[in-house]
Design a protein around this motif. Structure first.
Motif, PDB file in Angstrom:
ATOM      1  N   UNK A  31     -55.777  -5.356 -39.031  1.00 43.23           N
ATOM      2  CA  UNK A  31     -56.240  -6.400 -38.115  1.00 43.23           C
ATOM      3  C   UNK A  31     -55.064  -7.039 -37.364  1.00 43.23           C
ATOM      4  N   UNK A  32     -54.033  -7.418 -38.114  1.00 40.37           N
ATOM      5  CA  UNK A  32     -52.854  -8.079 -37.533  1.00 40.37           C
ATOM      6  C   UNK A  32     -51.807  -8.230 -38.628  1.00 40.37           C
ATOM      7  N   UNK A  33     -50.544  -8.470 -38.256  1.00 44.67           N
ATOM      8  CA  UNK A  33     -49.522  -8.752 -39.277  1.00 44.67           C
ATOM      9  C   UNK A  33     -49.887 -10.034 -40.035  1.00 44.67           C
ATOM     10  N   UNK A  34     -49.609 -10.034 -41.333  1.00 48.44           N
ATOM     11  CA  UNK A  34     -49.946 -11.195 -42.163  1.00 48.44           C
ATOM     12  C   UNK A  34     -48.768 -11.591 -43.032  1.00 48.44           C
ATOM     13  N   UNK A  35     -48.683 -12.879 -43.298  1.00 43.15           N
ATOM     14  CA  UNK A  35     -47.695 -13.383 -44.250  1.00 43.15           C
ATOM     15  C   UNK A  35     -48.235 -13.155 -45.662  1.00 43.15           C
ATOM     16  N   UNK A  36     -47.331 -13.249 -46.647  1.00 43.08           N
ATOM     17  CA  UNK A  36     -47.713 -12.992 -48.032  1.00 43.08           C
ATOM     18  C   UNK A  36     -48.884 -13.881 -48.459  1.00 43.08           C
ATOM     19  N   UNK A  37     -48.793 -15.167 -48.195  1.00 38.49           N
ATOM     20  CA  UNK A  37     -49.846 -16.102 -48.594  1.00 38.49           C
ATOM     21  C   UNK A  37     -51.179 -15.790 -47.936  1.00 38.49           C
ATOM     22  N   UNK A  38     -51.135 -15.377 -46.672  1.00 37.60           N
ATOM     23  CA  UNK A  38     -52.369 -15.008 -45.975  1.00 37.60           C
ATOM     24  C   UNK A  38     -52.998 -13.779 -46.629  1.00 37.60           C
ATOM     25  N   UNK A  39     -52.153 -12.801 -46.969  1.00 40.10           N
ATOM     26  CA  UNK A  39     -52.659 -11.604 -47.646  1.00 40.10           C
ATOM     27  C   UNK A  39     -53.258 -11.966 -48.998  1.00 40.10           C
ATOM     28  N   UNK A  40     -52.592 -12.830 -49.720  1.00 41.32           N
ATOM     29  CA  UNK A  40     -53.046 -13.247 -51.061  1.00 41.32           C
ATOM     30  C   UNK A  40     -54.437 -13.870 -50.995  1.00 41.32           C
ATOM     31  N   UNK A  41     -54.664 -14.683 -49.960  1.00 41.05           N
ATOM     32  CA  UNK A  41     -55.976 -15.324 -49.793  1.00 41.05           C
ATOM     33  C   UNK A  41     -57.026 -14.344 -49.265  1.00 41.05           C
ATOM     34  N   UNK A  42     -56.603 -13.404 -48.441  1.00 42.57           N
ATOM     35  CA  UNK A  42     -57.530 -12.474 -47.795  1.00 42.57           C
ATOM     36  C   UNK A  42     -58.018 -11.383 -48.734  1.00 42.57           C
ATOM     37  N   UNK A  64     -45.993   0.308 -44.761  1.00 42.04           N
ATOM     38  CA  UNK A  64     -45.960  -1.116 -44.409  1.00 42.04           C
ATOM     39  C   UNK A  64     -44.531  -1.503 -44.069  1.00 42.04           C
ATOM     40  N   UNK A  65     -44.401  -2.367 -43.063  1.00 40.07           N
ATOM     41  CA  UNK A  65     -43.103  -2.904 -42.659  1.00 40.07           C
ATOM     42  C   UNK A  65     -43.034  -4.366 -43.099  1.00 40.07           C
ATOM     43  N   UNK A  66     -41.927  -4.724 -43.725  1.00 40.66           N
ATOM     44  CA  UNK A  66     -41.693  -6.108 -44.162  1.00 40.66           C
ATOM     45  C   UNK A  66     -40.624  -6.700 -43.260  1.00 40.66           C
ATOM     46  N   UNK A  67     -40.947  -7.822 -42.625  1.00 45.24           N
ATOM     47  CA  UNK A  67     -39.978  -8.476 -41.752  1.00 45.24           C
ATOM     48  C   UNK A  67     -39.738  -9.902 -42.231  1.00 45.24           C
ATOM     49  N   UNK A  68     -38.490 -10.168 -42.596  1.00 44.40           N
ATOM     50  CA  UNK A  68     -38.103 -11.509 -43.047  1.00 44.40           C
ATOM     51  C   UNK A  68     -37.500 -12.254 -41.861  1.00 44.40           C
ATOM     52  N   UNK A  69     -38.075 -13.398 -41.537  1.00 42.28           N
ATOM     53  CA  UNK A  69     -37.586 -14.234 -40.442  1.00 42.28           C
ATOM     54  C   UNK A  69     -36.644 -15.284 -41.016  1.00 42.28           C
ATOM     55  N   UNK A  70     -35.432 -15.410 -40.456  1.00 43.93           N
ATOM     56  CA  UNK A  70     -34.462 -16.380 -40.982  1.00 43.93           C
ATOM     57  C   UNK A  70     -34.796 -17.810 -40.544  1.00 43.93           C
ATOM     58  N   UNK A  71     -35.797 -18.378 -41.174  1.00 46.03           N
ATOM     59  CA  UNK A  71     -36.249 -19.727 -40.860  1.00 46.03           C
ATOM     60  C   UNK A  71     -36.257 -20.562 -42.127  1.00 46.03           C
ATOM     61  N   UNK A  72     -36.410 -21.858 -41.945  1.00 42.21           N
ATOM     62  CA  UNK A  72     -36.577 -22.752 -43.080  1.00 42.21           C
ATOM     63  C   UNK A  72     -37.932 -23.424 -42.905  1.00 42.21           C
ATOM     64  N   UNK A  73     -38.871 -23.223 -43.825  1.00 41.40           N
ATOM     65  CA  UNK A  73     -38.805 -22.350 -44.991  1.00 41.40           C
ATOM     66  C   UNK A  73     -38.866 -20.874 -44.564  1.00 41.40           C
ATOM     67  N   UNK A  74     -38.385 -19.986 -45.441  1.00 41.39           N
ATOM     68  CA  UNK A  74     -38.374 -18.558 -45.091  1.00 41.39           C
ATOM     69  C   UNK A  74     -39.789 -18.046 -44.816  1.00 41.39           C
ATOM     70  N   UNK A  75     -39.882 -17.142 -43.848  1.00 37.66           N
ATOM     71  CA  UNK A  75     -41.179 -16.566 -43.490  1.00 37.66           C
ATOM     72  C   UNK A  75     -41.049 -15.046 -43.524  1.00 37.66           C
ATOM     73  N   UNK A  76     -41.958 -14.408 -44.244  1.00 34.92           N
ATOM     74  CA  UNK A  76     -41.989 -12.946 -44.341  1.00 34.92           C
ATOM     75  C   UNK A  76     -43.344 -12.474 -43.844  1.00 34.92           C
ATOM     76  N   UNK A  77     -43.324 -11.507 -42.931  1.00 39.66           N
ATOM     77  CA  UNK A  77     -44.558 -10.933 -42.412  1.00 39.66           C
ATOM     78  C   UNK A  77     -44.624  -9.459 -42.766  1.00 39.66           C
ATOM     79  N   UNK A  78     -45.842  -9.017 -43.039  1.00 43.41           N
ATOM     80  CA  UNK A  78     -46.094  -7.612 -43.334  1.00 43.41           C
ATOM     81  C   UNK A  78     -46.979  -7.047 -42.229  1.00 43.41           C
ATOM     82  N   UNK A  79     -46.652  -5.834 -41.803  1.00 45.23           N
ATOM     83  CA  UNK A  79     -47.444  -5.155 -40.775  1.00 45.23           C
ATOM     84  C   UNK A  79     -47.484  -3.669 -41.093  1.00 45.23           C
TER      85      UNK A  79
END
Length: 109
Positions: A31-42, A64-79
């Motif tokens: 459907x779309x790239x999702x963060x870990x928490x979104x996947x956990x709930x979905x 699956x591709x894992x992309x870690x964004x250098x932000x605070x707080x850290x954000x990881x997206x899976x696609x």
């Protein structure tokens, strides 16, 4: 996924899927790239430990591709990768079969 020889294409495809969770993860990532928490709930019913394990296996398998964004707080997206999308496309007819026969399958004791 193991390093092994397969006897046929179905053997290889089922080895990649390895149970119900990976298929559901791939389905939702289509459907779309999702963060870990979104996947956990979905993906209802999956434990955090199983989700982590399966995401690592799918990433190692190139699905699956894992992309870690250098932000605070850290954000990881899976696609999905192109390889992952090709598997989802192959699974679509099987999913449609399940949709078409869901009532009958749910009625089996």
């Amino acid at each position: 996924m193991r390093n092994r020889k397969y006897t046929c294409g179905l053997d290889a495809a089922i080895d990649v899927m390895g149970g119900k969770w990976k298929g559901l993860i791939l389905f939702w990532l289509d459907e779309k790239p999702l963060r870990f928490g979104e996947l956990r709930r979905t993906v209802e019913g999956i434990s955090e430990r199983m989700l982590i394990l399966h995401l690592r296996e799918l990433e190692a398998g190139g699905l699956v591709h894992r992309e870690a964004h250098p932000e605070v707080p850290p954000r990881v997206e899976y696609s999905l990768t192109d390889f992952g999308r090709s598997l989802v496309a192959a699974l679509a007819p099987l999913g449609q079969w399940g949709e078409d026969h869901m009532e009958r399958l749910e009625a089996i004791p």
